[in-house]
Motif scaffolding. Structure first.
Motif, PDB file in Angstrom:
ATOM      1  N   UNK A 277       3.362   3.384   3.861  1.00  0.00           N
ATOM      2  CA  UNK A 277       3.650   3.706   4.839  1.00  0.00           C
ATOM      3  C   UNK A 277       4.708   4.695   3.639  1.00  0.00           C
ATOM      4  N   UNK A 278       5.459   6.440   4.356  1.00  0.00           N
ATOM      5  CA  UNK A 278       5.485   7.319   3.130  1.00  0.00           C
ATOM      6  C   UNK A 278       6.926   6.261   2.474  1.00  0.00           C
ATOM      7  N   UNK A 279       7.614   6.643   1.134  1.00  0.00           N
ATOM      8  CA  UNK A 279       8.701   6.033  -0.077  1.00  0.00           C
ATOM      9  C   UNK A 279       9.444   7.215   0.109  1.00  0.00           C
ATOM     10  N   UNK A 280      10.183   6.606   0.503  1.00  0.00           N
ATOM     11  CA  UNK A 280      11.776   7.620  -0.219  1.00  0.00           C
ATOM     12  C   UNK A 280      12.210   6.917  -1.490  1.00  0.00           C
TER      13      UNK A 280
ATOM     14  N   UNK B 175      24.982  20.451  -1.531  1.00  0.00           N
ATOM     15  CA  UNK B 175      23.517  20.114  -0.666  1.00  0.00           C
ATOM     16  C   UNK B 175      23.143  18.433  -1.141  1.00  0.00           C
ATOM     17  N   UNK B 176      22.182  17.751   0.157  1.00  0.00           N
ATOM     18  CA  UNK B 176      21.730  16.843   0.388  1.00  0.00           C
ATOM     19  C   UNK B 176      20.345  16.880  -0.005  1.00  0.00           C
ATOM     20  N   UNK B 177      19.036  16.284  -1.872  1.00  0.00           N
ATOM     21  CA  UNK B 177      18.129  16.747  -1.743  1.00  0.00           C
ATOM     22  C   UNK B 177      17.249  15.643  -1.800  1.00  0.00           C
ATOM     23  N   UNK B 178      16.090  14.715  -0.437  1.00  0.00           N
ATOM     24  CA  UNK B 178      15.809  13.614  -0.245  1.00  0.00           C
ATOM     25  C   UNK B 178      14.219  14.132  -0.566  1.00  0.00           C
ATOM     26  N   UNK B 179      14.267  12.825  -1.609  1.00  0.00           N
ATOM     27  CA  UNK B 179      12.385  13.091  -1.543  1.00  0.00           C
ATOM     28  C   UNK B 179      11.489  12.344  -1.723  1.00  0.00           C
ATOM     29  N   UNK B 180      10.149  12.820  -0.673  1.00  0.00           N
ATOM     30  CA  UNK B 180       9.222  11.360  -0.051  1.00  0.00           C
ATOM     31  C   UNK B 180       8.135  11.862  -0.859  1.00  0.00           C
ATOM     32  N   UNK B 181       7.829  10.440  -1.009  1.00  0.00           N
ATOM     33  CA  UNK B 181       5.937  10.504  -1.333  1.00  0.00           C
ATOM     34  C   UNK B 181       4.862   9.609  -0.353  1.00  0.00           C
ATOM     35  N   UNK B 182       3.942  10.970   0.209  1.00  0.00           N
ATOM     36  CA  UNK B 182       3.312  10.829   1.276  1.00  0.00           C
ATOM     37  C   UNK B 182       2.576  10.085   0.884  1.00  0.00           C
ATOM     38  N   UNK B 183       2.354   9.063   2.414  1.00  0.00           N
ATOM     39  CA  UNK B 183       1.523   7.675   1.854  1.00  0.00           C
ATOM     40  C   UNK B 183      -0.031   8.011   2.132  1.00  0.00           C
TER      41      UNK B 183
ATOM     42  N   UNK C 197       0.684  -1.297  -0.163  1.00  0.00           N
ATOM     43  CA  UNK C 197       0.183   0.309  -0.233  1.00  0.00           C
ATOM     44  C   UNK C 197       1.070   1.596  -0.266  1.00  0.00           C
ATOM     45  N   UNK C 198       2.312   1.253   0.160  1.00  0.00           N
ATOM     46  CA  UNK C 198       2.717   2.465  -0.039  1.00  0.00           C
ATOM     47  C   UNK C 198       3.311   2.983  -1.175  1.00  0.00           C
ATOM     48  N   UNK C 199       3.246   4.414  -1.412  1.00  0.00           N
ATOM     49  CA  UNK C 199       3.215   5.014  -2.673  1.00  0.00           C
ATOM     50  C   UNK C 199       4.414   4.283  -3.459  1.00  0.00           C
ATOM     51  N   UNK C 200       4.733   4.256  -4.549  1.00  0.00           N
ATOM     52  CA  UNK C 200       5.686   4.323  -5.768  1.00  0.00           C
ATOM     53  C   UNK C 200       5.958   5.364  -6.504  1.00  0.00           C
ATOM     54  N   UNK C 201       7.021   6.046  -7.293  1.00  0.00           N
ATOM     55  CA  UNK C 201       7.030   6.867  -8.293  1.00  0.00           C
ATOM     56  C   UNK C 201       8.799   7.060  -8.426  1.00  0.00           C
ATOM     57  N   UNK C 202       9.365   7.863  -8.464  1.00  0.00           N
ATOM     58  CA  UNK C 202      10.916   8.696  -9.310  1.00  0.00           C
ATOM     59  C   UNK C 202      11.116  10.113  -9.287  1.00  0.00           C
ATOM     60  N   UNK C 203      11.930  10.019  -8.432  1.00  0.00           N
ATOM     61  CA  UNK C 203      12.325  11.545  -9.319  1.00  0.00           C
ATOM     62  C   UNK C 203      13.573  11.290  -9.945  1.00  0.00           C
ATOM     63  N   UNK C 204      12.811  11.898 -11.154  1.00  0.00           N
ATOM     64  CA  UNK C 204      13.431  12.479 -12.650  1.00  0.00           C
ATOM     65  C   UNK C 204      14.681  12.912 -12.808  1.00  0.00           C
TER      66      UNK C 204
ATOM     67  N   UNK D  19      -5.973   6.851  -6.328  1.00  0.00           N
ATOM     68  CA  UNK D  19      -6.144   7.953  -7.954  1.00  0.00           C
ATOM     69  C   UNK D  19      -5.619   9.335  -7.591  1.00  0.00           C
ATOM     70  N   UNK D  20      -5.732   9.855  -6.398  1.00  0.00           N
ATOM     71  CA  UNK D  20      -5.508  11.445  -5.747  1.00  0.00           C
ATOM     72  C   UNK D  20      -4.405  11.075  -6.033  1.00  0.00           C
ATOM     73  N   UNK D  21      -4.340  12.645  -6.472  1.00  0.00           N
ATOM     74  CA  UNK D  21      -2.589  13.029  -6.378  1.00  0.00           C
ATOM     75  C   UNK D  21      -2.322  13.341  -4.666  1.00  0.00           C
ATOM     76  N   UNK D  22      -0.506  12.859  -4.636  1.00  0.00           N
ATOM     77  CA  UNK D  22      -0.116  12.340  -3.591  1.00  0.00           C
ATOM     78  C   UNK D  22       0.609  13.909  -2.874  1.00  0.00           C
ATOM     79  N   UNK D  23       1.017  14.375  -1.471  1.00  0.00           N
ATOM     80  CA  UNK D  23       1.512  15.101  -1.034  1.00  0.00           C
ATOM     81  C   UNK D  23       3.410  14.586  -1.426  1.00  0.00           C
ATOM     82  N   UNK D  24       3.966  15.473  -1.430  1.00  0.00           N
ATOM     83  CA  UNK D  24       5.463  14.775  -2.026  1.00  0.00           C
ATOM     84  C   UNK D  24       6.106  15.988  -1.361  1.00  0.00           C
ATOM     85  N   UNK D  25       7.303  15.271  -0.955  1.00  0.00           N
ATOM     86  CA  UNK D  25       8.201  16.187   0.154  1.00  0.00           C
ATOM     87  C   UNK D  25       8.735  16.265  -0.134  1.00  0.00           C
TER      88      UNK D  25
END
Length: 850
Positions: free
Chosen positions: A376-379, A363-371, A283-290, A312-318
């Motif tokens: 759970x949230x996905x890095x 700088x370190x840039x980390x992107x999380x998809x909010x579940x 049930x956790x999000x999937x995705x990609x940092x392009x 199918x709703x849009x997720x928040x991304x942190x």
């Protein structure tokens, strides 16, 4: 049963050719088996629960399209685990764990499956290779084989099972197609078909991202069920097996339902869950940092996509920078490239954001998809990017010497900052002037994005020793306080001449006029002092009493024309208010330096009127033009048409206020942007002096379609706030001109005006417009017959704009060539003529380089 789709490349199939009930019975038979360790699985298998089944999300895209889910060895181990007691029957085919087949080489299918080498291969090898080549999970292929023929767990395989292993090309209403007989052929054909579904998701009747009406059974009388399909993998299963289970089938998950039950997609989900764990993942999000890109000296841009299998709703991304939360956005940008995996109606899952205010360095840039829902949230990924400082830039466009003066103009910018850049000018190495860019330079802004448009400056520096002087321009390198040299030029400064009085440095000026109004008097004049470059100070005496003082710095271009060295900020324009009605004397004094003495430039008499005896529209007056006290006064004078535009002119004053009057414009009955009538109208000021000259309406309406339009003007009347119509006029708007000077439609127009030589440099000037396009014209330059770097004609030329107003001012050619050898050179200019693309010569000139 028949696949429901419209692709002409389709193949039809059915699952087990025996009854649906027999499939269910087979499922019951295998459900009690105990399996060995499942290799390469990421989740523990467990018995399926009917309440977990979602007909719109049978399996996630991530699980379905994972072509590396199992290796050949893992598949082989799995086959041995689920059917350990299978033995080849006398005269029958081998068990699947022991089966092999000679396969011909399979060519690649563009966008679907890569090539597969031929040879004799085990069933496990064929399953693994097909899955990897087509990007279909080996787990999916194993479940498909079991769902269709029960061949994975049977202890007594038949030839029929191998010939029709995946049920491909076996429609419900016709015999199976023998062209696809054979285990390897069936596995490959099924995988390829699923990739066809994915590659053209809108070509089929069942589509992800929308509601779909799906049959419950091959018997249409059993009815349909509306299912919102959430992803492409689920859509593919329904196209392959076009039925959804009814309540009876789900009430007896491991058995049979009723006469209207169908079990194919139910069994697929249940078998996958029993063997490999959740088909939809955890049930956790999937995705990609392009992409993660340092886009400016203080920002990083991150793009990608994110989706949650539970919605199918849009997720928040942190986003986290150096471990600290920096920003959250909604991943709702349309990503058409996701249609193949998520469905054509489910592509609004992209994100793109800029992380600003970052310091120089890594700088370190980390992107999380909010579940959302379970999981759970996905890095999605962490990346390191380095922000570097860019060198500042600047140009001295012109440096002109005067009498003891230097006037320098140009532009400065620092790519590390969007704020106007500070500058300083040194003359012969000595700092003479500092400031901050305060003039708009859209020509420079077009070349250097992200730095704003306030980039220009112009400064006249006085007190310069006559002779040849070196002028150097510096600007600040931000962040920090270091100034960097960006440009330099040489200029000759003249010696001062003698003033009108015959004495060097005598104060010059004029007390031009004083005009009376309602309780007011307006004083005008000008002054310059050859001993200083600053505006001259003044004092005013009214009836012998000192009332006002200040600096004479109003704009007087007429004086500048006679005394260019001092610029235009030499005027005195002052309104004296609160005067009683009657006659008054007004004397003007200008200060002469270096003595500091104020010199009288004369006394004038002026009559100040009361509200009831002068300008009838002045505040406090009795009657406006309408016959009503304080009514707004004005005129809608004209509207003139141009190329896709119209220009509206008029004026307005309101006796109740001193502020400019607000206006509204209606074009063809539709309101457009309102504004304030504050354009300069000295003609109106002559009639109504109390309101000054900022009472005009001059507005250009752009983007109008060709043809006739009506334009109505309203001015606001205070204190009521009512907008009163001042009439409607018609105007005709035209298309761009079609004929150039050459007599040929759209021929490019322009000129190669001059080429001047300097020390190792050449500057070429000219202009061009092309009636066929609005964009700046491209040019080529040949130096001594050899082509050099081309460019675009986009320098400011307001003089050309007056002749060809529809193309704006960015039509000039200004090109400086550097590093040239001394001597004579030839320069030829070519402008491009569209739509032909031909470059036309505008002549050759000879120039001498020092």
């Amino acid at each position: 049963m028949q696949s429901i789709q419209t692709d002409p490349d389709r193949r039809r199939r059915r699952p087990f050719r025996t009854s649906l009930a027999l499939v269910a019975a087979l499922a019951v038979a295998v459900s009690g088996l105990t399996f060995g360790t499942m290799l390469t699985t990421t989740e523990s298998a467990s018995a399926a629960t009917a309440s977990d089944f979602d007909p719109g999300n049978i399996i996630s895209d991530a699980n379905f399209y994972n072509g590396s889910a199992m290796s050949a060895a893992a598949v082989q181990s799995f086959l041995g685990s689920v059917a350990p007691n299978c033995k080849k029957a006398s005269g029958g085919p081998a068990c699947l764990k022991d089966f092999s087949q000679k396969m011909s080489a399979i060519s690649a299918v563009s966008g679907r499956c890569s090539a597969i080498a031929g040879g004799t291969k085990s069933a496990a090898t064929m399953i693994a290779q097909v899955g990897a080549a087509c990007g279909i999970s080996q787990k999916v292929l194993l479940v498909l084989l079991q769902k269709e023929q029960g061949i994975v767990t049977t202890s007594s395989p038949t030839s029929y099972m191998y010939l029709h292993a995946t049920g491909f090309a076996c429609p419900d209403t016709a015999p199976c197609d023998p062209a696809y007989y054979g285990f390897g052929q069936q596995v490959y054909a099924a995988a390829l078909q699923f990739k066809r579904y994915q590659a053209s998701p809108t070509s089929w009747a069942y589509q992800a991202g929308r509601n779909n009406s799906i049959l419950l059974n091959p018997n249409a009388a059993c009815g349909r069920k509306t299912v919102y399909i959430q992803n492409q993998a689920t859509a593919g299963l329904y196209i392959y097996t076009p039925y959804t289970p009814n309540t009876a089938a789900m009430s007896n998950l491991y058995g049979t339902g009723d006469s209207c039950s169908a079990y194919g997609n139910r069994n697929f989900w249940r078998m996958y869950t029993d063997w490999f764990g959740s088909a939809t993942g955890n049930g956790s999000p999937t995705g990609n940092v392009d992409a993660v890109t340092a886009t400016s000296p203080s920002s990083i841009t991150v793009t990608g996509w994110a989706v949650d299998p539970d919605t199918t709703n849009a997720l928040r991304v942190a986003f986290y920078v150096d471990g600290a939360g920096a920003k959250t956005v909604t991943a709702n940008k349309t990503r058409s490239d996701l249609a193949g995996s998520l469905g054509s109606g489910n592509t609004a899952h992209g994100f793109a954001t800029e992380l600003t205010g970052l310091s120089l360095g890594a700088h370190s840039v980390c992107t999380y998809a909010i579940n959302q829902g379970k999981g759970a949230n996905t890095l999605l990924g962490c990346y390191t990017r380095t922000i570097t400082s860019a060198a500042p830039k600047g140009v001295l466009d012109s440096v002109t010497g005067g009498v003891g003066t230097i006037t320098a103009s140009g532009w400065v910018l620092d790519p590390d900052s969007a704020k106007p850049a500070p500058w300083k000018i040194l003359v012969d190495g000595v700092s003479k002037a500092t400031g901050t860019a305060d003039r708009t330079r859209t020509d420079v802004a077009k070349v250097y994005s992200g730095v704003g448009s306030t980039l220009g400056f112009s400064k006249t520096i006085g007190g310069i020793t006559p002779g040849t002087r070196a002028v150097t321009l510096y600007t600040m390198d931000k962040p920090g306080t270091k100034y960097v040299k960006v440009a330099s030029k040489s200029v000759f400064v003249d010696a001062p001449t003698t003033g009108k009085t015959g004495k060097t440095g005598a104060l010059r000026g004029s007390y031009d006029s004083v005009t009376g109004g309602v309780g007011t008097a307006t004083v005008r004049g000008w002054a310059i002092d050859p001993d200083v470059w600053d505006p001259v100070k003044y004092k005013i005496h009214v009836d012998g009493v000192s009332t006002n003082s200040g600096s004479a710095d109003a704009t007087r271009t007429d004086v500048e024309a006679q005394h260019p060295t001092w610029g235009s900020d030499v005027g005195l324009t002052l309104r004296l208010t609160g005067l009683q009605a009657g006659k008054h004397t007004v004397r003007v004094y200008f200060q002469e330096l270096p003595s500091g003495k104020y010199v009288s430039f004369g006394t004038k008499t002026v009559t100040v009127t009361a509200a009831s005896t002068t300008d009838p529209s002045a505040p406090g007056g009795t009657t406006g033009k309408t016959g009503k006290t304080g009514a707004v006064t004005g005129a809608y004078e004209s509207v003139t048409g141009g190329v896709h535009k119209a220009t509206v002119r008029g004026w307005a004053i309101d006796p109740d206020v001193w502020d400019p009057v607000a206006y509204k414009i209606h074009v063809d009955g539709v309101a457009i942007d309102p504004g304030v009538a504050n354009a300069k109208r000295t003609d109106v000021e002559a009639v109504h002096p109390s309101w000054g000259s900022d009472v005009g309406l001059s507005l250009e309406l752009t983007g109008l379609s060709t043809g006739t339009h009506t334009v109505r003007v309203y001015f606001q009347d205070l204190p009521s706030g009512t907008y009163k119509s001042f009439g409607t006029k018609s105007v005709t708007v035209t298309d761009p001109p079609t004929t150039g000077k050459t007599g040929s439609t759209g021929s490019v127009k322009g000129a190669f005006e001059s080429v001047t030589g300097g020390k190792g440099t050449i500057v070429a000037r000219g202009w061009a417009v092309d009636p066929d396009v609005w964009d700046p014209v491209k040019y080529k330059i040949h130096l001594d017959g050899v082509a050099i770097t081309p460019g675009t004609v986009n320098s400011a030329r307001t003089d050309v704009q007056k002749v060809y107003p529809d193309w704006g001012s960015d039509v000039g050619l200004y090109r400086k060539l550097t590093g040239l050898k001394a001597g004579k050179h030839t320069v030829r200019i070519y402008y491009q003529d569209l739509p032909s693309g031909t470059y036309k010569s505008f002549g050759t000139k000879t120039v001498t380089v020092q």
